[in-house]
Design an enzyme around this catalytic site. Structure first.
Site, PDB file in Angstrom:
ATOM      1  N   CYS A 149       6.011   8.542   8.408  1.00 31.86           N
ATOM      2  CA  CYS A 149       5.701   9.170   7.120  1.00 31.86           C
ATOM      3  C   CYS A 149       6.730  10.226   6.714  1.00 31.86           C
ATOM      4  CB  CYS A 149       4.311   9.798   7.165  1.00 31.86           C
ATOM      5  SG  CYS A 149       2.992   8.598   7.405  1.00 31.86           S
ATOM      6  N   CYS A 209      -9.302  12.241   3.193  1.00 29.34           N
ATOM      7  CA  CYS A 209      -8.195  11.331   3.483  1.00 29.34           C
ATOM      8  C   CYS A 209      -7.253  11.238   2.280  1.00 29.34           C
ATOM      9  CB  CYS A 209      -8.724   9.941   3.822  1.00 29.34           C
ATOM     10  SG  CYS A 209      -9.994   9.916   5.118  1.00 29.34           S
ATOM     11  N   SER A 210      -5.957  11.173   2.547  1.00 32.35           N
ATOM     12  CA  SER A 210      -4.974  11.112   1.462  1.00 32.35           C
ATOM     13  C   SER A 210      -5.020   9.763   0.763  1.00 32.35           C
ATOM     14  CB  SER A 210      -3.565  11.354   2.006  1.00 32.35           C
ATOM     15  OG  SER A 210      -3.207  10.375   2.954  1.00 32.35           O
ATOM     16  N   LYS A 239      -3.094  14.585  -0.425  1.00 33.34           N
ATOM     17  CA  LYS A 239      -4.518  14.394  -0.707  1.00 33.34           C
ATOM     18  C   LYS A 239      -4.764  13.941  -2.146  1.00 33.34           C
ATOM     19  CE  LYS A 239      -8.699  14.138  -0.196  1.00 33.34           C
ATOM     20  NZ  LYS A 239      -8.469  13.118  -1.188  1.00 33.34           N
ATOM     21  N   HIS A 285       0.237   9.194  -1.341  1.00 33.20           N
ATOM     22  CA  HIS A 285       1.137   9.128  -0.187  1.00 33.20           C
ATOM     23  C   HIS A 285       1.803   7.759  -0.036  1.00 33.20           C
ATOM     24  CE1 HIS A 285       2.964   9.768   3.595  1.00 33.20           C
ATOM     25  NE2 HIS A 285       1.970   9.411   4.382  1.00 33.20           N
TER      26      HIS A 285
END
Length: 397
Positions: free
Chosen positions: A85, A208-209, A334, A338
């Site tokens: 990431c 969770c993103s 968030k 992402h």
């Protein structure tokens, strides 16, 4: 950990960032062209003037052809990199080093990802063969371990830690609601966050993103040339990267309350930049809030909160837009979303806006005499990850 750094030797003179969203009607190439075009326009640079390119993507293309074919480049060098990431950050780091070395005058770092094309919700990839010691848990399950571990170590009641997790989600959604490029643009009440369906452990849906598509780009030149392209460049103060030994999941001494890779990369970055008290010297920070307990732990690993104190600091508003140190003012992973290869450069894009005073008025941070912005990006899982920390400033020296 020792690195000499390249403080004030290179500068960002142009940036671009697409909206992060479910771009069903756009291809990877479309996103590359959009982000790169914004960056070219902001610096008044054409693609023919760029000497070399670094592309960060995890799953959305192989080789530099992913970028060169999209931009129709005239036989320029394009290097494709990947580092979980932190892939976009890795592209930026390598591009900066190329300019600092004197190899090139103008370079571009670009990160892109099209996660939604897979048709699945979440990151899908083929894991390489292993010796059987690697964890087979999902990402939410692995990061959910942070919450009970932290509560046990510091004597924080489980409900108090969950309340702090909820506050992180609420804060980042409130920030994202002010951001036209964010994937999720609605304020979410805390009671709705708390009542959301569970995903893993104490993690709910809003912990969770987002899974999204997007791209971001930066143009980098030597510091002494920066004012040829813009009146408001950002100067790179520090670039620090750390890859851990990956022993956390099988190490009986690892307690899931810290990311040692983040601690080490932050210490290195502060040394490079000459920062002694990050809480007092940073104007803002963008951190890797892939899950809400991650952001909480990162506040301590980065030295913003004392060990065992992050819940109180979070509930007191230290990290809100009007707080002592605004964290994730653009909404973070968030709320902003992402797309793996783009997130690190998206974080730098927020520094670009904030330090230049160009963020929307309702989320523009007041400098309070502070000069620096920090981005922190990690990839992997607790005890088994890589970490990147960058520090940039609007003034040279």
């Amino acid at each position: 950990m020792t690195s000499h750094g390249i403080k004030d030797r290179v500068a960002i003179v142009g940036m671009g960032c697409t909206r992060f969203a479910e771009h069903w009607d756009s291809s990877t190439s479309d996103l590359v062209v959009d982000a790169a075009g914004q960056a070219f326009e902001s610096a008044g640079i054409t693609k023919s003037e760029v000497d070399a390119f670094w592309l960060g993507t995890m799953n959305s293309g192989f080789s530099g052809m992913t970028l060169s074919s999209a931009l129709k480049l005239d036989y320029k060098p394009v290097t494709r990199v990947e580092n979980f990431c932190a892939t976009g950050s890795e592209a930026f780091r390598n591009a900066c080093y190329a300019v600092a070395s004197g190899a090139y005058d103008i370079v571009m770092a670009l990160g892109v990802e099209k996660l939604k094309d897979s048709g699945y919700s979440g990151l899908t990839r083929a894991n390489p063969p292993s010796d059987g010691t690697s964890t087979t848990l999902t990402a939410p399950a692995r990061f959910s371990m942070l919450a009970p571990a932290y509560s046990a170590k510091y004597g924080v009641p489980r409900e108090a830690f969950k309340q702090a997790m909820t506050r992180v989600a609420w804060k980042n959604h409130a920030n994202g609601a002010r951001n036209p490029r964010a994937q999720y643009r609605a304020v979410v009440p805390e009671e709705k966050i708390t009542a959301a369906p569970r995903v893993a452990g104490d993690l709910g849906v809003f912990d969770c993103s987002g899974v999204s598509d997007g791209a971001a780009a930066a143009l980098i030149v030597r510091a002494e040339d920066a004012y040829k392209y813009t009146d408001n460049p950002l100067f790179v103060k520090a670039l620090a990267f750390a890859a851990g030994p990956g022993t956390g999941p099988i190490d009986p001494d690892y307690d899931y309350t810290t990311f040692e890779e983040v601690v080490r990369s932050a210490q290195d970055a502060y040394k490079q930049a000459g920062i002694e008290d990050p809480l007092a010297e940073l104007m803002m920070a963008e951190v890797h809030d892939c899950f809400t307990p991650t952001e909480l732990v990162l506040m301590e690993d980065l030295g913003f909160s004392q060990r065992g104190q992050v819940c109180g600091d979070t509930m007191a508003g230290r990290y809100t837009l009007s707080g002592e140190l605004p964290v994730n003012p653009d909404g973070g992973l968030k709320s902003f979303g992402h797309p793996i290869g783009a997130s690190g450069l998206r974080m730098l894009f927020e520094c670009w806006l904030q330090l230049r005073g160009e963020a929307p008025e309702d989320r523009q941070i007041k400098p309070k005499g502070r000069r620096y912005g920090l981005t922190q990006n990690l990839g992997g899982s607790p005890g088994d990850c890589v970490s990147f920390v960058a520090i940039v400033g609007a003034e040279r020296g």
